[in-house]
Design a protein around this motif. Sequence first.
Motif, PDB file in Angstrom:
ATOM      1  N   SER A   1       0.829  -1.210   0.000  1.00  0.00           N
ATOM      2  CA  SER A   1       0.000   0.000   0.000  1.00  0.00           C
ATOM      3  C   SER A   1       0.859   1.253   0.000  1.00  0.00           C
ATOM      4  CB  SER A   1      -0.932  -0.005   1.216  1.00  0.00           C
ATOM      5  OG  SER A   1      -0.195   0.099   2.423  1.00  0.00           O
ATOM      6  N   MET A   2       2.035   1.187   0.618  1.00  0.00           N
ATOM      7  CA  MET A   2       2.933   2.340   0.665  1.00  0.00           C
ATOM      8  C   MET A   2       3.771   2.486  -0.592  1.00  0.00           C
ATOM      9  SD  MET A   2       4.369   2.086   4.553  1.00  0.00           S
ATOM     10  CE  MET A   2       5.643   3.291   4.146  1.00  0.00           C
ATOM     11  N   ASN A   3       3.938   1.388  -1.342  1.00  0.00           N
ATOM     12  CA  ASN A   3       4.862   1.399  -2.480  1.00  0.00           C
ATOM     13  C   ASN A   3       4.208   1.022  -3.800  1.00  0.00           C
ATOM     14  OD1 ASN A   3       7.778   1.707  -1.186  1.00  0.00           O
ATOM     15  ND2 ASN A   3       6.589   0.328   0.134  1.00  0.00           N
ATOM     16  N   GLN A   4       2.903   0.823  -3.821  1.00  0.00           N
ATOM     17  CA  GLN A   4       2.219   0.437  -5.056  1.00  0.00           C
ATOM     18  C   GLN A   4       2.294   1.556  -6.078  1.00  0.00           C
ATOM     19  OE1 GLN A   4       0.433  -2.652  -4.939  1.00  0.00           O
ATOM     20  NE2 GLN A   4       0.099  -2.606  -7.138  1.00  0.00           N
ATOM     21  N   LYS A   5       2.864   1.259  -7.236  1.00  0.00           N
ATOM     22  CA  LYS A   5       2.978   2.251  -8.298  1.00  0.00           C
ATOM     23  C   LYS A   5       2.034   1.960  -9.461  1.00  0.00           C
ATOM     24  CE  LYS A   5       7.815   3.313  -7.224  1.00  0.00           C
ATOM     25  NZ  LYS A   5       7.919   2.452  -6.028  1.00  0.00           N
ATOM     26  N   LEU A   6       1.486   0.735  -9.465  1.00  0.00           N
ATOM     27  CA  LEU A   6       0.513   0.351 -10.484  1.00  0.00           C
ATOM     28  C   LEU A   6      -0.761  -0.082  -9.769  1.00  0.00           C
ATOM     29  CD1 LEU A   6       2.781  -1.766 -12.874  1.00  0.00           C
ATOM     30  CD2 LEU A   6       2.021   0.580 -13.198  1.00  0.00           C
ATOM     31  N   ILE A   7      -1.862   0.571 -10.078  1.00  0.00           N
ATOM     32  CA  ILE A   7      -3.135   0.254  -9.437  1.00  0.00           C
ATOM     33  C   ILE A   7      -3.686  -1.038 -10.020  1.00  0.00           C
ATOM     34  CG2 ILE A   7      -5.497   1.052  -9.080  1.00  0.00           C
ATOM     35  CD1 ILE A   7      -4.472   3.898  -9.214  1.00  0.00           C
ATOM     36  N   ASN A   8      -4.146  -1.926  -9.132  1.00  0.00           N
ATOM     37  CA  ASN A   8      -4.801  -3.149  -9.593  1.00  0.00           C
ATOM     38  C   ASN A   8      -6.252  -2.854  -9.936  1.00  0.00           C
ATOM     39  OD1 ASN A   8      -2.860  -4.771  -7.172  1.00  0.00           O
ATOM     40  ND2 ASN A   8      -2.694  -5.216  -9.329  1.00  0.00           N
ATOM     41  N   SER A   9      -6.652  -3.288 -11.122  1.00  0.00           N
ATOM     42  CA  SER A   9      -8.039  -3.110 -11.529  1.00  0.00           C
ATOM     43  C   SER A   9      -8.946  -4.036 -10.727  1.00  0.00           C
ATOM     44  CB  SER A   9      -8.191  -3.407 -13.022  1.00  0.00           C
ATOM     45  OG  SER A   9      -7.953  -4.785 -13.277  1.00  0.00           O
ATOM     46  N   ASP A  10     -10.244  -3.800 -10.810  1.00  0.00           N
ATOM     47  CA  ASP A  10     -11.202  -4.675 -10.122  1.00  0.00           C
ATOM     48  C   ASP A  10     -11.073  -6.103 -10.614  1.00  0.00           C
ATOM     49  OD1 ASP A  10     -12.109  -2.481  -8.723  1.00  0.00           O
ATOM     50  OD2 ASP A  10     -13.812  -2.105 -10.071  1.00  0.00           O
ATOM     51  N   GLN A  11     -10.835  -6.267 -11.926  1.00  0.00           N
ATOM     52  CA  GLN A  11     -10.676  -7.612 -12.484  1.00  0.00           C
ATOM     53  C   GLN A  11      -9.439  -8.300 -11.911  1.00  0.00           C
ATOM     54  OE1 GLN A  11     -10.121  -7.668 -16.712  1.00  0.00           O
ATOM     55  NE2 GLN A  11     -10.172  -9.901 -16.862  1.00  0.00           N
ATOM     56  N   GLU A  12      -8.355  -7.538 -11.753  1.00  0.00           N
ATOM     57  CA  GLU A  12      -7.135  -8.115 -11.217  1.00  0.00           C
ATOM     58  C   GLU A  12      -7.280  -8.461  -9.740  1.00  0.00           C
ATOM     59  OE1 GLU A  12      -4.306  -5.611 -14.340  1.00  0.00           O
ATOM     60  OE2 GLU A  12      -4.407  -5.041 -12.223  1.00  0.00           O
ATOM     61  N   LEU A  13      -7.954  -7.602  -8.979  1.00  0.00           N
ATOM     62  CA  LEU A  13      -8.201  -7.920  -7.580  1.00  0.00           C
ATOM     63  C   LEU A  13      -9.047  -9.182  -7.450  1.00  0.00           C
ATOM     64  CD1 LEU A  13      -8.911  -4.348  -6.153  1.00  0.00           C
ATOM     65  CD2 LEU A  13      -6.852  -5.727  -5.807  1.00  0.00           C
ATOM     66  N   ASP A  14     -10.027  -9.311  -8.341  1.00  0.00           N
ATOM     67  CA  ASP A  14     -10.862 -10.511  -8.331  1.00  0.00           C
ATOM     68  C   ASP A  14     -10.031 -11.735  -8.707  1.00  0.00           C
ATOM     69  OD1 ASP A  14     -13.523 -11.861  -8.237  1.00  0.00           O
ATOM     70  OD2 ASP A  14     -13.083 -12.192 -10.369  1.00  0.00           O
ATOM     71  N   ALA A  15      -9.076 -11.557  -9.642  1.00  0.00           N
ATOM     72  CA  ALA A  15      -8.214 -12.669 -10.040  1.00  0.00           C
ATOM     73  C   ALA A  15      -7.355 -13.137  -8.866  1.00  0.00           C
ATOM     74  CB  ALA A  15      -7.328 -12.251 -11.212  1.00  0.00           C
ATOM     75  N   TYR A  16      -6.834 -12.202  -8.082  1.00  0.00           N
ATOM     76  CA  TYR A  16      -6.082 -12.579  -6.886  1.00  0.00           C
ATOM     77  C   TYR A  16      -6.947 -13.412  -5.941  1.00  0.00           C
ATOM     78  CZ  TYR A  16      -1.770  -9.866  -7.594  1.00  0.00           C
ATOM     79  OH  TYR A  16      -0.561  -9.394  -8.048  1.00  0.00           O
ATOM     80  N   ARG A  17      -8.195 -12.978  -5.730  1.00  0.00           N
ATOM     81  CA  ARG A  17      -9.087 -13.709  -4.817  1.00  0.00           C
ATOM     82  C   ARG A  17      -9.420 -15.092  -5.374  1.00  0.00           C
ATOM     83  NH1 ARG A  17     -11.372  -8.376  -4.244  1.00  0.00           N
ATOM     84  NH2 ARG A  17     -12.798  -8.835  -5.965  1.00  0.00           N
ATOM     85  N   ARG A  18      -9.708 -15.159  -6.657  1.00  0.00           N
ATOM     86  CA  ARG A  18     -10.053 -16.443  -7.276  1.00  0.00           C
ATOM     87  C   ARG A  18      -8.870 -17.400  -7.228  1.00  0.00           C
ATOM     88  NH1 ARG A  18     -14.195 -17.010 -10.871  1.00  0.00           N
ATOM     89  NH2 ARG A  18     -12.863 -18.064 -12.379  1.00  0.00           N
ATOM     90  N   ALA A  19      -7.661 -16.858  -7.457  1.00  0.00           N
ATOM     91  CA  ALA A  19      -6.473 -17.723  -7.425  1.00  0.00           C
ATOM     92  C   ALA A  19      -6.255 -18.302  -6.043  1.00  0.00           C
ATOM     93  CB  ALA A  19      -5.245 -16.927  -7.867  1.00  0.00           C
ATOM     94  N   ASP A  20      -6.542 -17.513  -5.000  1.00  0.00           N
ATOM     95  CA  ASP A  20      -6.445 -18.038  -3.640  1.00  0.00           C
ATOM     96  C   ASP A  20      -7.394 -19.221  -3.449  1.00  0.00           C
ATOM     97  OD1 ASP A  20      -4.552 -16.186  -2.942  1.00  0.00           O
ATOM     98  OD2 ASP A  20      -5.979 -14.768  -2.082  1.00  0.00           O
ATOM     99  N   SER A  21      -8.618 -19.083  -3.966  1.00  0.00           N
ATOM    100  CA  SER A  21      -9.594 -20.173  -3.847  1.00  0.00           C
ATOM    101  C   SER A  21      -9.157 -21.396  -4.637  1.00  0.00           C
ATOM    102  CB  SER A  21     -10.966 -19.692  -4.329  1.00  0.00           C
ATOM    103  OG  SER A  21     -11.412 -18.583  -3.576  1.00  0.00           O
ATOM    104  N   MET A  22      -8.645 -21.147  -5.861  1.00  0.00           N
ATOM    105  CA  MET A  22      -8.205 -22.260  -6.696  1.00  0.00           C
ATOM    106  C   MET A  22      -7.038 -22.996  -6.063  1.00  0.00           C
ATOM    107  SD  MET A  22      -8.532 -20.703 -10.564  1.00  0.00           S
ATOM    108  CE  MET A  22      -7.985 -22.232 -11.301  1.00  0.00           C
ATOM    109  N   LYS A  23      -6.098 -22.254  -5.471  1.00  0.00           N
ATOM    110  CA  LYS A  23      -4.952 -22.896  -4.843  1.00  0.00           C
ATOM    111  C   LYS A  23      -5.397 -23.739  -3.655  1.00  0.00           C
ATOM    112  CE  LYS A  23      -0.313 -22.104  -3.093  1.00  0.00           C
ATOM    113  NZ  LYS A  23      -0.430 -23.017  -1.954  1.00  0.00           N
TER     114      LYS A  23
END
Length: 805
Positions: free
Chosen positions: A381-403
Amino acid sequence: MRLLAFVLLFSSAALAQTTVTGVVLERGSGQPLQFASVRVEGEATGSTTDRKGRFTLHLDKGRHVIIASYIGYTSERKVVESLGSPLELTFHLLESRIEMPEFVVTPGDNPALAIIKQAIESKERRKERLLNYRLTSHSKLVVMIDKLDGGIVDVGAGNARMAQFSDSGATAILETQTDAFWARPDRYKEIIKARKQTATIPSRSNILISSFFIIDFSSDLLQLSDRAKVVGPISNAGLRNYDYTLTGTTLLDGARLHVITIKPLNENDPLLEGTLYIADGSFALAMVDVRLNQAAKPTFFKDLRFRQNFRLFENSFWMPTDVVVDASVEISMIVNLKMRIDGFSVLQDYVINDDSTETVFDRTRIKVLKEADERDSLYWSMNQKLINSDQELDAYRRADSMKAIFDETRNDFALTDAIFGKSLVYDRTRVTLPGLLGLYHFNRVEGHALAFSTSVVRPITTLERIRAGFGYGFQDSKLKWDAEFAVEPADRLTLRVGGFDRLAPIDEGTSMLSEFNTTVSNLFTKYDDKDYFRTMGVSGSISTDPLLLLPLTVTVIHQKYFSVPKSTEWSIARRSWNYRPNPPVNDGTITSFGAAISFDDRLLFDNAGEIRRFGMRRHVPTLRYEYSVMDLSGTASSFWFLSFSLNGSFDLDRFGALSYRLSAATSSGGVPTQRILSLTGSVPYLADSWRFRTLQPREFGGDRRLTLFLENDFGDQIFRWLHIPLLESSGFGLRVFASAGWTDLRSESRMYQTVPVLQSTVPMYEAGFSVDRILLVFRVDFGWRLSHFHQGRNFFVGISTPLSF
């Protein structure tokens, strides 16, 4: 107390920093401006807007001037006061229009060519002044699988939840933050400070670095794919390959830019097409927006596009500040797969021509800090230079479930596991079990045979691997076994100890067919390229490379040899045919001591403490020595081998790559039948590189040998240059090859031979060509003997597939 002090210090730094988020819009329409530049005046800090025009910055405490700019628009400035609280900004940029400059054009002149020629001269001057630089970057790669059909997706044990995720596609994301360093002539190093990825990707597989994105489009030649190098548009060769058109003039931060479109003069040449923006006065690249033409696209790629913005630093150097890579991939084979690939990197904090940069270079090309995988959400949060889109945030969540689902089911058995085998994973331990196809084999010595083999990788910390196998031949009525233990007591030191009682083929290391394919060949054609003997004994080896420069292996092996006869004529087809006899070997005992040393000066990749070598080895010398003591039928004697090999390749730019393999071996003393050196031959109708296509296995042999293999991979260039109908647009590739071999058998060795050995004291020569990339994966070889002609094998035609051997 120390921990509390660290937390307080970290919290104070966080509070002193202000996170600025915002959006850059077009005034009037309100549409977001993608990839606009947002920078802090007087500082090297900056960012770039994403596809929705959004950006983020992190500012130290104090007063700052933030400037948003975009090619063809008037820049806007905003003054902000950084007090630690988050800020939101909105920029509205107004499109600017200027008239085309006046050029004095004489008949036959092209004003775009005049600008390009000045850009070439300017590039050379800047190259002389640029000694080194360093920067920081935040890079992101997003891979989106849009469609997967036409094949069977085995998700294990009928798990419906995993199938649900597979049916709806998937998104994989990799992100890294790095410090990058460059210095003349071509030294480069990156330090990955932080990395994160979707949960289905192991962290150690995430080596996304800035050099993946930083491309100097002013270079004479560009390596942008697995095809031939692309001629750069700002080069003397580019003047002969591109059509340049000056289409207008625009502005960036008040500076005039020439807008020049480029397209290939010949579409059959691998080149670029798109737009260049060249700064007036300095004639430096300010922006590129280009894509590869059809002739340059890598295999499976439907499109590959690059967009790169540059910014002037220190009033002298235009350096890239962001890079965007767009690609689409389509694979239509056993499965139909469509993917979109988005790559994005923000480059900032440039320091140019600083002497301290020179001190960071060593053999480590990429270094991943051990704490890179431990960065938490507060750090990002302090060093993020590229904003994650809603689709990318959802992909992170889905990948956690898939793993989570994968971890639960990865050790379940499915039908394909029972057929092809299965690897069971428990933390860092991996157990490999064979499938039904690996349990059965057939040859003319054992007849029908069953075998079971397994391996366990890293069962405990120092024990690297345990491997064991057992088998039984029903025709020779012999039980076979083979076992080995490997330990790593220290870094870059491996000890191996093994024992065996097994059936082995002569020239075991160069046999062309795998055991499965040998079984198929025996059962249906009664052809076996191998000759067998039985051997039992023990072995041990030590492998070390303490300097990561000279890999060394020392071996000792004590084994007994037994001749074995052909024991069956059974087959499924061609039952009236006979298998050829299995020749005898020299029965007895041989104890061998050997050593092999190579030279490997490749750069290193330090993946959070795990050291690996980086890149390709251009020229690989290897020296081997082996001394053997043997007792054959009660007669004791000794012999030794000394061999040298050199493998490598030369990059011939647009003429492809020339690869070579040179080997030489000599011996002293009498060499038995099972240790004779042969010229590696081929199985009929199956092609394989680095062997003689027109020779049968072990057709020529001896106790001294010299071989040279040459192969030049032209890719599809020849077909395009010659405008051969159908082939020039087929994507097929062309290779040409030539091979030479010499063998000699001394009298000391001749007396031991149990079967005649044909020498090649007159060298064996052959040459031919290959057409590859047929249906993307097939290759067909055509070869001719140039010496040692004989009836029936002077010409060879064979096919190579991923499943051939």
